[in-house]
Design a protein around this motif. Structure first.
Motif, PDB file in Angstrom:
ATOM      1  N   UNK A   1     -21.419  16.058 -24.071  1.00  0.00           N
ATOM      2  CA  UNK A   1     -21.860  14.719 -22.688  1.00  0.00           C
ATOM      3  C   UNK A   1     -22.377  14.117 -23.474  1.00  0.00           C
ATOM      4  N   UNK A   2     -22.875  14.838 -24.416  1.00  0.00           N
ATOM      5  CA  UNK A   2     -24.643  13.649 -24.614  1.00  0.00           C
ATOM      6  C   UNK A   2     -23.587  13.225 -26.536  1.00  0.00           C
ATOM      7  N   UNK A   3     -22.353  13.445 -26.688  1.00  0.00           N
ATOM      8  CA  UNK A   3     -21.959  13.020 -27.710  1.00  0.00           C
ATOM      9  C   UNK A   3     -21.646  11.204 -27.512  1.00  0.00           C
ATOM     10  N   UNK A   4     -21.271  10.577 -28.895  1.00  0.00           N
ATOM     11  CA  UNK A   4     -20.474   9.660 -28.371  1.00  0.00           C
ATOM     12  C   UNK A   4     -18.939   9.177 -28.917  1.00  0.00           C
ATOM     13  N   UNK A   5     -18.750   8.325 -28.319  1.00  0.00           N
ATOM     14  CA  UNK A   5     -17.456   8.207 -28.988  1.00  0.00           C
ATOM     15  C   UNK A   5     -16.910   8.114 -29.882  1.00  0.00           C
ATOM     16  N   UNK A   6     -17.284   7.655 -30.752  1.00  0.00           N
ATOM     17  CA  UNK A   6     -17.271   7.770 -32.184  1.00  0.00           C
ATOM     18  C   UNK A   6     -17.084   9.580 -33.344  1.00  0.00           C
ATOM     19  N   UNK A   7     -17.866   9.853 -32.806  1.00  0.00           N
ATOM     20  CA  UNK A   7     -18.288  11.620 -32.951  1.00  0.00           C
ATOM     21  C   UNK A   7     -16.544  12.078 -32.451  1.00  0.00           C
ATOM     22  N   UNK A   8     -15.942  12.190 -31.635  1.00  0.00           N
ATOM     23  CA  UNK A   8     -14.799  12.414 -30.829  1.00  0.00           C
ATOM     24  C   UNK A   8     -13.232  11.710 -31.435  1.00  0.00           C
ATOM     25  N   UNK A   9     -12.628  13.388 -31.144  1.00  0.00           N
ATOM     26  CA  UNK A   9     -11.319  12.925 -31.803  1.00  0.00           C
ATOM     27  C   UNK A   9     -10.384  12.111 -30.889  1.00  0.00           C
TER      28      UNK A   9
END
Ligand code: ATP
Ligand code: MG
Length: 345
Positions: free
Chosen positions: A152-160
């Motif tokens: 929930x605290x991550x940014x879009x670029x950190x996700x596949x």
């Protein structure tokens, strides 16, 4: 079944320097509560512009120039084609939500997932920050994102790509929409992830009972998920019907050609397929009469290039002895008297 959305004779156009693009040119279709409608058709036939028109998200200089988009809500009917700001915002996100083809392009790069999902909740339901965060975590868990308390605290670029698409779906679901429009939700993903996302959509649809408009160029995807199919060609719906009828007994020559272009279940994948003959014409040069006539195997000279076919109840010809039954609609002069079509446009 109760009607949820009725699109009637919708026109959306782009006035460009080179001419007028009639991206949506008289679309009529409807979705009932809780049903899954697949909208299929080749690239450029106006599926996305139609979807964006429903939410009034057409990019400039695109404009809705005619027709109706009636959304049935508990507080009455909102005609999105002719509504103003507050009415549009009462529907967008809350009653009708959308998932786009490219999740990364439709999310903010500088906000965490939690903030983006929470923002949407706070906008529509006026919940406080803490509640919004808790709900965001629940939603992320619901769409199958592992360790949602951390994600929930991550940014879009950190996700596949697959995880991002799940997050987009979570965001779309945040206000419990009656209709989810999913515009090619899996085309940017690899095959395994595609299957997972489709399964997720199916599950969510069944759990929540929301209706889904699934836009896809993949008839296999439509076959798996849809109750009904609407086939679009050059800005108009040319055939509708239940999924079984449209796939087993296609009536429009365009639908028949589309079906010949996909591999049959169980057949060797090397089998030669025949793509739809010819090309989608330039958006500036729409053929007169039936817009499909230059590519049509059933072309009737003197008729098809002259008369615009109207939409008529579509017969299902299963066998001669069972007699005629109709299912959905078809716009083709093979099925309707010329007089039933509009003269010219
Ligand atoms: N922003 C825009 N400016 C000008 N023309 C546009 C714009 N967006 C779409 N169009 C035109 O509108 C028509 C319909 O495009 P649309 O994107 O709706 O097709 P589509 O069916 O979604 O295709 P695809 O399967 O490739 O996503 C096309 O001729 C396209 O070039
Ligand atoms: Mg599109």
């Amino acid at each position: 079944m109760e009607s949820l959305l009725e699109v009637e004779d919708l026109h959306t156009q782009y006035a460009l320097d080179d001419g007028l693009v009639r991206a949506v040119d008289g679309v009529t279709l409807d979705i009932r509560r809780g049903e899954v409608l697949a909208v299929v058709g080749e690239s450029g036939c106006g599926k996305s512009v139609m979807a964006r028109s429903i939410l009034r998200l057409v990019d400039k200089p695109g404009k809705i120039t005619g027709g109706h988009i009636r959304v049935h809500t508990d507080d009455g009917v909102v005609d999105m084609a002719n509504a103003e700001g507050p009415a549009i915002r009462s529907v967008r996100g809350k009653k009708v939500a959308m998932v786009f083809q490219e999740p990364i392009a439709s999310m903010s790069p500088v906000h965490t997932l939690g903030n983006q999902i929470g923002e949407s909740l706070r906008l529509h339901e006026m919940v406080d920050k803490k509640t919004a965060r808790t709900r965001a975590i629940e939603l992320l868990r619901r769409v199958g994102i592992p360790a949602p308390e951390r994600r929930v605290d991550e940014y879009p670029f950190q996700m596949s790509g697959g995880m991002l698409q799940r997050a987009m779906i979570a965001m779309a679901l945040s206000c419990g929409p009656d209709l989810l429009i999913a515009d090619e939700p899996t085309t940017a993903l690899d095959v395994t992830t595609q299957a997972q996302i489709l399964e997720l959509l199916r599950e969510l649809q069944q759990d929540t009972g929301m209706a889904v408009m699934l836009i896809t160029h993949d008839l296999g995807v439509a076959a798996q998920l849809a109750d009904r199919i609407a086939v679009m060609y050059l800005g108009a719906v040319v055939e509708t019907g239940t999924t079984d009828t449209v796939l087993r007994h296609p009536r429009h020559p365009y639908t028949q050609a589309l079906l010949r272009s996909v591999p049959k279940l169980g057949s060797a994948s090397r089998e030669r397929l025949s793509p739809v003959r010819g090309m989608v014409p330039s958006p500036y040069q729409r053929p007169p009469g039936c817009t499909f006539h230059p590519r049509c195997d059933a072309f009737m000279e003197g008729r098809c290039e002259v008369t615009v076919p109207g939409s008529v109840p579509a017969p299902v010809l299963v066998s001669a002895d069972k007699g005629a039954r109709t299912d959905g609609t078809v716009s083709c002069l093979l099925y309707g008297d010329e007089d039933e079509g509009e003269a010219t446009r």
